[in-house]
Design an enzyme around this catalytic site. Sequence first.
Site, PDB file in Angstrom:
ATOM      1  N   GLU A  64       0.843  -1.188   0.000  1.00  0.00           N
ATOM      2  CA  GLU A  64       0.000   0.000   0.000  1.00  0.00           C
ATOM      3  C   GLU A  64       0.881   1.243   0.000  1.00  0.00           C
ATOM      4  OE1 GLU A  64      -4.165  -0.994   2.292  1.00  0.00           O
ATOM      5  OE2 GLU A  64      -2.512  -0.232   3.499  1.00  0.00           O
ATOM      6  N   CYS A  65       0.669   2.143  -0.930  1.00  0.00           N
ATOM      7  CA  CYS A  65       1.343   3.432  -0.996  1.00  0.00           C
ATOM      8  C   CYS A  65       2.859   3.250  -0.903  1.00  0.00           C
ATOM      9  CB  CYS A  65       0.807   4.372   0.082  1.00  0.00           C
ATOM     10  SG  CYS A  65       1.166   6.121  -0.250  1.00  0.00           S
TER      11      CYS A  65
END
Length: 436
Positions: free
Chosen positions: A327-328
Amino acid sequence: MPAALVISAPASGVGKTTLTLALARAWRHRGLNVQCFKSGPDYIDPAFHAAATGRASVNVDSWAMDRTTIAHLVSRGTDADIVLAEGSMGLFDGVAARGVSGTGATADIAEMLGWPVVLVIDPSGQAQTAAAIATGLRDYRAGVRLAGVVLNRVASPRHEDLVRRALNEAGITVFGALPRHAEISLPKRHLGLVQAEEQAEIGKLIDEAARFVAEHVDLDAVLNSAGKWSPQAAANDMSVTPPGQRIALARDAAFSFVYPHMLEAWRAAGAEIVPFSPLADEAPDASADVCWLPGGYPELHAGKIAANARFRSSLRAFAETRPVHGECGGYMVLGTGLTDADGISHELTGLLGLETSFAKRRMHLGYRLAELAAPMPGHRPGARLRGHEFHYSTILTQPDTPLAVVHDATGTVIAETGSRRGHATGTFFHLIAEDR
């Protein structure tokens, strides 16, 4: 029956977090059990809440979560004496298009739960205008009840007197006024506050904030203004499918942005979480059936991550047979390379072709609704996932097959589609909830 309050403000940067932490610690010193929540998509503040109260804090979000989920999450406060929900941005600030149960505004949570609002007002450069702002916030939405205000950063006794008089004439209670006090300023960086676990003196800072606020704010009056809260019966789970039975979770100063309610939901569904540190050159647990790399600050540690050969090689080996999701910041580390703020390019794990640059900075911020084109750990193709994106890195290339069609809160399709290649998947948004 617990009492409850929402701590909000007209805007960001006014002092909501400091006041929330100070009230929580001051009441804890008095022997009260205090439960905190964070309204909106902030993955940093809950750790500060936990440091102040000794109790885990979670996010509640009206754009991403339905009422049943919110009721389930806040039910952890039923054994507390006082519940504090810290808002985000200004009281009514949300997105233009309604989400699952609201726009993401703090006011949604206040109205939904019937919790009165304490406003933090910074009257710097103002006097009577501060009362006009408070009056406008009080009267803007009928279902939101204002308990009173705390003034922050008042310049002098005369300044305080002018603002107090105007607020009293408007019928608004002033619980106290805080002069400027640099000793309780929380350090910041580009994605918000420096994380609680990175601050060795966080306990002393919160104690000083509690002492300072207790000296200038009528704690009894604030407590008496809280609404008595009768929690509604809620389902005992969030109906979340964990990404695996045994989850290797990257967890250190570079990988720390994960919503606490998601980890709790995974555990409640029977999953076991095994943390490891890429910064310490650790490998994901060999017996795990999935590896999850959350966001954080890889751009500040790119050189070290690139140099940690054991982490990189073990993650590649893991991904040969089992799912790996980022994520990210975690997504960025799954990519081929990351250019840091000094323009130096670092070779990363290469599980995806993504290349990003922190030298070319542009803020990406907002809610995201993704419809998966392919499976990712814990979610089937076609699933609609709600999340939030906040980073300054720029995509240089994103050559792999898109993972999802991603929209912002207005319904506009965005370029940050996420990627998939083999067993590796990644997204720039942080998962908050799946549409039911």
